[in-house]
Scaffold this motif. Sequence first.
Motif, short mmCIF file in Angstrom:
data_model
loop_
_atom_site.label_atom_id
_atom_site.label_comp_id
_atom_site.label_asym_id
_atom_site.label_seq_id
_atom_site.Cartn_x
_atom_site.Cartn_y
_atom_site.Cartn_z
N CYS A 157 0.83 -1.22 0.00
CA CYS A 157 0.00 0.00 0.00
C CYS A 157 0.85 1.26 0.00
O CYS A 157 0.55 2.22 -0.70
CB CYS A 157 -0.93 0.02 1.21
SG CYS A 157 -2.27 -1.18 1.13
N GLY A 159 3.85 1.50 -1.25
CA GLY A 159 4.40 1.61 -2.60
C GLY A 159 3.39 2.16 -3.58
O GLY A 159 3.71 3.00 -4.42
N ILE A 160 2.15 1.70 -3.49
CA ILE A 160 1.09 2.21 -4.37
C ILE A 160 0.86 3.69 -4.11
O ILE A 160 0.75 4.49 -5.05
CB ILE A 160 -0.21 1.40 -4.18
CG1 ILE A 160 -0.03 -0.01 -4.73
CG2 ILE A 160 -1.40 2.09 -4.84
CD1 ILE A 160 -1.15 -0.96 -4.36
N GLN A 161 0.80 4.06 -2.83
CA GLN A 161 0.58 5.46 -2.48
C GLN A 161 1.74 6.33 -2.98
O GLN A 161 1.52 7.42 -3.49
CB GLN A 161 0.42 5.61 -0.98
CG GLN A 161 0.00 6.99 -0.54
CD GLN A 161 -0.23 7.08 0.95
OE1 GLN A 161 0.47 6.41 1.72
NE2 GLN A 161 -1.20 7.87 1.35
N SER A 162 2.96 5.85 -2.84
CA SER A 162 4.12 6.60 -3.33
C SER A 162 4.08 6.74 -4.85
O SER A 162 4.38 7.81 -5.38
CB SER A 162 5.42 5.91 -2.91
OG SER A 162 5.54 5.89 -1.53
N GLY A 163 3.69 5.66 -5.53
CA GLY A 163 3.57 5.70 -6.99
C GLY A 163 2.53 6.70 -7.43
O GLY A 163 2.74 7.46 -8.39
N ILE A 164 1.40 6.73 -6.73
CA ILE A 164 0.35 7.69 -7.06
C ILE A 164 0.82 9.12 -6.82
O ILE A 164 0.57 10.02 -7.63
CB ILE A 164 -0.94 7.40 -6.24
CG1 ILE A 164 -1.56 6.08 -6.72
CG2 ILE A 164 -1.94 8.53 -6.33
CD1 ILE A 164 -2.67 5.55 -5.82
N SER A 165 1.56 9.33 -5.72
CA SER A 165 2.10 10.66 -5.43
C SER A 165 3.04 11.12 -6.53
O SER A 165 3.01 12.28 -6.95
CB SER A 165 2.83 10.66 -4.08
OG SER A 165 1.94 10.37 -3.05
N TRP A 166 3.91 10.22 -7.01
CA TRP A 166 4.84 10.57 -8.08
C TRP A 166 4.09 10.87 -9.38
O TRP A 166 4.46 11.79 -10.10
CB TRP A 166 5.85 9.45 -8.31
CG TRP A 166 7.00 9.57 -7.36
CD1 TRP A 166 7.22 8.85 -6.23
CD2 TRP A 166 8.09 10.48 -7.47
NE1 TRP A 166 8.37 9.25 -5.62
CE2 TRP A 166 8.93 10.25 -6.36
CE3 TRP A 166 8.45 11.47 -8.38
CZ2 TRP A 166 10.10 10.97 -6.15
CZ3 TRP A 166 9.62 12.18 -8.17
CH2 TRP A 166 10.42 11.95 -7.06
N LEU A 167 3.05 10.13 -9.67
CA LEU A 167 2.26 10.40 -10.86
C LEU A 167 1.58 11.77 -10.78
O LEU A 167 1.51 12.48 -11.79
CB LEU A 167 1.19 9.31 -11.06
CG LEU A 167 1.69 7.98 -11.61
CD1 LEU A 167 0.57 6.97 -11.63
CD2 LEU A 167 2.25 8.16 -13.01
N GLU A 168 1.09 12.12 -9.59
CA GLU A 168 0.45 13.44 -9.42
C GLU A 168 1.45 14.56 -9.62
O GLU A 168 1.12 15.60 -10.18
CB GLU A 168 -0.19 13.53 -8.03
CG GLU A 168 -1.43 12.67 -7.90
CD GLU A 168 -1.99 12.64 -6.49
OE1 GLU A 168 -1.32 13.16 -5.56
OE2 GLU A 168 -3.08 12.08 -6.31
#
Length: 171
Positions: A157, A159-168
């Motif tokens: 979770c 990692g997913i949250q970090s990935g979403i943050s980087w995409l934003e």
Amino acid sequence: MSEAIMHFFENIIGRELSVFLCSMIPIVELRGAIPVGWFAFDMPWWLTYILAIVGNMLPVPFILLLIRKVLGWMETCRVKLFNRVACWLRKKAEKNTDKIQKYGFWGVCLFIAIPLPVTGAWTGSLVAATIKMKFWKAMLSALLGVMLAGIIVSLICFGIQSGISWLEILV
């Protein structure tokens, strides 16, 4: 519809109780409860983790103490649905018994720790009861397995949250 469901869980049942109850549901267990607490309710990771661990462990002693008697009753019951469910559960447990029995305590622990459907505390406890593992040994094995699964799911979770943050940031 999804707003009504969210309103029900967040405002009527409460976020914490929702995560706790979700972690008690077979197959879903803490593998589903942690993402619900983290993403749906935006709860702190540590609170989500603790609630999911406690909720996931609550059914374990009952499974360990009662499952063999319940399955025996279901197998001899006149209701065919109960016969089928008992047969299915026994086959599920027996399918994993040889692998787990070979490693005993750590086999049950690692089986529960794998964050995949049907490898959680419910099935692990069923297998521990099937191989007649001692109660406290099975409880400790299940607790360690559930804690490891919680760590793995929390890291996923994160990692997913970090990935979403980087995409934003990139978009």
